[in-house]
Design a protein around this motif. Structure first.
Motif, PDB file in Angstrom:
ATOM      1  N   GLY A 168      -9.872   1.708  10.113  1.00  0.00           N
ATOM      2  CA  GLY A 168      -9.100   2.902   9.799  1.00  0.00           C
ATOM      3  C   GLY A 168      -8.300   3.316  11.017  1.00  0.00           C
ATOM      4  N   VAL A 169      -7.841   4.559  11.038  1.00  0.00           N
ATOM      5  CA  VAL A 169      -7.048   5.066  12.157  1.00  0.00           C
ATOM      6  C   VAL A 169      -7.885   5.002  13.441  1.00  0.00           C
ATOM      7  N   SER A 170      -7.274   4.483  14.502  1.00  0.00           N
ATOM      8  CA  SER A 170      -7.933   4.360  15.816  1.00  0.00           C
ATOM      9  C   SER A 170      -9.258   3.610  15.714  1.00  0.00           C
ATOM     10  N   SER A 171      -9.271   2.528  14.916  1.00  0.00           N
ATOM     11  CA  SER A 171     -10.526   1.821  14.686  1.00  0.00           C
ATOM     12  C   SER A 171     -11.049   1.115  15.931  1.00  0.00           C
ATOM     13  N   ALA A 172     -10.166   0.738  16.853  1.00  0.00           N
ATOM     14  CA  ALA A 172     -10.654   0.100  18.081  1.00  0.00           C
ATOM     15  C   ALA A 172     -11.552   1.069  18.859  1.00  0.00           C
ATOM     16  N   LEU A 173     -11.123   2.308  18.972  1.00  0.00           N
ATOM     17  CA  LEU A 173     -11.954   3.310  19.639  1.00  0.00           C
ATOM     18  C   LEU A 173     -13.231   3.557  18.853  1.00  0.00           C
ATOM     19  N   ALA A 174     -13.116   3.600  17.523  1.00  0.00           N
ATOM     20  CA  ALA A 174     -14.292   3.855  16.691  1.00  0.00           C
ATOM     21  C   ALA A 174     -15.303   2.724  16.805  1.00  0.00           C
ATOM     22  N   HIS A 175     -14.822   1.487  16.828  1.00  0.00           N
ATOM     23  CA  HIS A 175     -15.747   0.366  16.974  1.00  0.00           C
ATOM     24  C   HIS A 175     -16.399   0.365  18.357  1.00  0.00           C
ATOM     25  N   ALA A 176     -15.616   0.654  19.380  1.00  0.00           N
ATOM     26  CA  ALA A 176     -16.190   0.716  20.722  1.00  0.00           C
ATOM     27  C   ALA A 176     -17.231   1.827  20.822  1.00  0.00           C
ATOM     28  N   ALA A 177     -16.942   2.977  20.221  1.00  0.00           N
ATOM     29  CA  ALA A 177     -17.887   4.089  20.258  1.00  0.00           C
ATOM     30  C   ALA A 177     -19.176   3.770  19.515  1.00  0.00           C
ATOM     31  N   SER A 178     -19.094   2.851  18.546  1.00  0.00           N
ATOM     32  CA  SER A 178     -20.280   2.479  17.765  1.00  0.00           C
ATOM     33  C   SER A 178     -21.130   1.424  18.470  1.00  0.00           C
ATOM     34  N   GLY A 179     -20.684   0.970  19.638  1.00  0.00           N
ATOM     35  CA  GLY A 179     -21.443  -0.013  20.407  1.00  0.00           C
ATOM     36  C   GLY A 179     -20.885  -1.419  20.390  1.00  0.00           C
ATOM     37  N   ALA A 180     -19.831  -1.657  19.603  1.00  0.00           N
ATOM     38  CA  ALA A 180     -19.212  -2.983  19.584  1.00  0.00           C
ATOM     39  C   ALA A 180     -18.392  -3.182  20.862  1.00  0.00           C
ATOM     40  N   LEU A 181     -18.313  -4.429  21.301  1.00  0.00           N
ATOM     41  CA  LEU A 181     -17.569  -4.761  22.513  1.00  0.00           C
ATOM     42  C   LEU A 181     -16.290  -5.505  22.157  1.00  0.00           C
ATOM     43  N   PRO A 182     -15.186  -5.221  22.868  1.00  0.00           N
ATOM     44  CA  PRO A 182     -13.916  -5.878  22.541  1.00  0.00           C
ATOM     45  C   PRO A 182     -13.864  -7.321  23.024  1.00  0.00           C
ATOM     46  N   LEU A 183     -13.126  -8.131  22.285  1.00  0.00           N
ATOM     47  CA  LEU A 183     -12.790  -9.499  22.671  1.00  0.00           C
ATOM     48  C   LEU A 183     -11.294  -9.522  22.958  1.00  0.00           C
ATOM     49  N   THR A 184     -10.911 -10.086  24.076  1.00  0.00           N
ATOM     50  CA  THR A 184      -9.515  -9.972  24.507  1.00  0.00           C
ATOM     51  C   THR A 184      -8.915 -11.322  24.872  1.00  0.00           C
ATOM     52  N   GLY A 185      -9.183 -12.334  24.072  1.00  0.00           N
ATOM     53  CA  GLY A 185      -8.608 -13.642  24.339  1.00  0.00           C
ATOM     54  C   GLY A 185      -7.140 -13.717  23.980  1.00  0.00           C
ATOM     55  N   ASP A 186      -6.553 -14.857  24.256  1.00  0.00           N
ATOM     56  CA  ASP A 186      -5.135 -15.091  23.982  1.00  0.00           C
ATOM     57  C   ASP A 186      -4.985 -15.591  22.548  1.00  0.00           C
ATOM     58  N   TRP A 187      -4.962 -14.644  21.613  1.00  0.00           N
ATOM     59  CA  TRP A 187      -4.914 -14.972  20.190  1.00  0.00           C
ATOM     60  C   TRP A 187      -3.806 -14.160  19.510  1.00  0.00           C
TER      61      TRP A 187
END
Length: 216
Positions: A157-176
């Motif tokens: 949903g809106v601002s889901s990256a922040l929401a997922h991070a706040a829920s404990g998920a970690l970002p993946l930042t590869g060249d994709w």
């Protein structure tokens, strides 16, 4: 030792309601055809990814269901709860593989190798932790991955990256770049076209760019 293989859940709305900000993006192309093409090209890439054991499409749209079944995916009707996150949870509950990923259905430039790279990176991360891939602008999410025994717990949903991070998920930042390039607007579609569209979306873009024949 062989790498684990994934179940990928892809929810798709009724085509008439899907991708509303893209309505009218391609002159002369019916909106439902464009929405279906985006989903079909996404599924084509996911099904071609060697890391994927099964693809489960959650939809109540008959045309989407037919296209998904024809491509080799499983189909589940939407569950009793409405909304995108409910569809992800419903699909994840119906998978048979241990590793589960939720993927948006608007990635028409997706390359199977990039998806495989992201899934491998998720497997190699911290044990027992969900991982997510932000979209190109960085505020949204295109992929959420969960290891065996860990609920997917989607926050799309809106601002889901922040929401997922706040829920404990970690970002993946590869060249994709093709994985991160979701399509919500005409500008997004143009950016995806520069990466190289899948065949169904490319055909619609080509049709829309042809000059109209004169009546004379």
């Amino acid at each position: 030792m062989s790498q684990p293989r994934w179940a990928v859940v892809v929810p798709v709305k009724h085509l008439a309601a899907a991708k509303s900000r893209l309505r009218g993006a391609l002159s002369g192309v019916p909106h439902e055809e464009l929405a279906l093409a985006l989903a079909a090209d996404t599924l084509r890439a996911v099904l071609a990814c060697p890391a994927v054991a099964e693809v489960l499409v959650v939809t109540d749209d008959a045309r989407v269901a037919a296209a998904a079944l024809g491509a080799g995916a499983r189909v589940l009707p939407d569950g009793p709860d409405a909304g995108l996150n409910a569809a992800f949870r419903h699909g994840a509950a119906g998978t048979t593989a241990g590793w589960v990923a939720g993927l948006t259905a608007d990635l028409p430039a997706l390359r199977p190798a990039e998806l495989a790279g992201a899934l491998l990176a998720a497997q190699n991360g911290r044990e027992g932790v969900r991982r997510f891939v932000p979209d190109a602008p960085g505020s949204g999410t295109v992929l959420l991955a969960a290891p065996p025994g860990v609920p997917l717990d989607p926050r799309f949903g809106v601002s889901s990256a922040l929401a997922h991070a706040a829920s404990g998920a970690l970002p993946l930042t590869g060249d994709w770049p093709s994985l991160r390039r979701d399509v919500d607007t005409a500008a997004d579609l143009a950016a995806a076209a520069r990466l190289g569209l899948g065949p169904r979306t490319a055909a619609l873009v080509a049709a829309a760019s042809r000059p109209a024949r004169s009546a004379g």
